[in-house]
Write a protein that holds these residues in place. Sequence first.
Motif, PDB file in Angstrom:
ATOM      1  N   TRP A 239      22.531  21.501 -24.740  1.00 41.57           N
ATOM      2  CA  TRP A 239      22.840  20.209 -24.544  1.00 41.57           C
ATOM      3  C   TRP A 239      21.674  19.200 -24.069  1.00 41.57           C
ATOM      4  N   ASP A 240      20.574  19.847 -24.149  1.00 45.98           N
ATOM      5  CA  ASP A 240      19.285  18.958 -24.213  1.00 45.98           C
ATOM      6  C   ASP A 240      19.091  18.375 -25.311  1.00 45.98           C
TER       7      ASP A 240
ATOM      8  N   GLU B 151      26.787  20.881 -19.228  1.00 46.52           N
ATOM      9  CA  GLU B 151      25.869  21.589 -18.602  1.00 46.52           C
ATOM     10  C   GLU B 151      26.302  21.906 -17.145  1.00 46.52           C
TER      11      GLU B 151
ATOM     12  N   ASP C 225      20.941  13.650 -18.482  1.00 43.60           N
ATOM     13  CA  ASP C 225      19.800  14.390 -18.795  1.00 43.60           C
ATOM     14  C   ASP C 225      18.684  13.741 -18.188  1.00 43.60           C
TER      15      ASP C 225
ATOM     16  N   ASP D 123      25.445  16.845 -22.183  1.00 42.91           N
ATOM     17  CA  ASP D 123      24.657  16.800 -20.976  1.00 42.91           C
ATOM     18  C   ASP D 123      25.024  15.462 -20.313  1.00 42.91           C
TER      19      ASP D 123
HETATM   20 CA    CA Z   1      19.110  18.333 -19.712  1.00 39.60          CA
END
Ligand code: CA
Length: 264
Positions: free
Chosen positions: A213-214, A69, A89, A86
């Motif tokens: 990436w989430d 990210e 997160d 990530d």
């Molecule tokens: Ca995220």
Amino acid sequence: MLHSALINVMVKAARRAGRSLSRDLGEIENLQVSLKGPANFVSAADRRAEEMLYADLAKARPGYGFIGEEGGRREGADKSHTWIVDPLDGTTNFLHGIPQFAISIALQREDTVVAGVIYNPATDELYIAERGKGAFLNDQRLRVAARKELKDCVIACGLPHIGRGDHELSRREMAELQPRVAGLRRFGAASLDLAFVAAGRLDGYWERNLKPWDMAAGMILVREAGGVVSDIQTPGDPLLSGDVICGNEIIHASLTKILRPLTA
Ligand code: CA
Ligand code: IPD
Ligand code: CA
């Protein structure tokens, strides 16, 4: 429990970056009281965690590509493998000292996510999934919840914040679902929302406008735990659309039936 060499690499990297985030979380508690607040400190913590993850993953698997990210895409010589990462997160939670945040690491082979690790250093919960080998939380095998009726279900969602997404649509979604479910939740870390569905804590989850990436690691967790994950409007891939909806087969279908027409 014995996991593959690949998972061991991912877990080791997640735990090292997790130690760094835990130290930084302690510091944030001191910074909360300052006028400027800890925002700059948090973005530095975020970047530091990503650099650690990149260093560890690149050392263990030289040549794999990397999408993070913070640092964007870094090409590798091996075009068929890409890490999707990530480093933090749930940034808003972290910034506020709320222990619902995680490091999320996925490995994509060609177009398929083949492994995922999500680690929350604040709770020491480690989620692992590898394609065809199941999903685990701290070595306990995971299975999505079996509930069939929405009225018995706890469902999580994402709410777009200031300057992001379609607030009006989000209110319509809530208005439709609120009277039909046992509870709606908004925890604030997409990777953990997906992991909670895999663990059967949540019966379903949907969110729009996410980034790969989430979701990448959480999606394989849900699938390996027997759940269904898709885009909201189509049966397609959330990694391409950014919109995700999941649950067991029945709850996924019930949620989709209610939410899909809202954007039609
Ligand atoms: Ca995220
Ligand atoms: C965010 C979290 C949050 C979701 C946001 C994401 P970040 O990621 O996953 O739950 O609602 O849309 O951007 O910024 O904390 O890494
Ligand atoms: Ca992040």
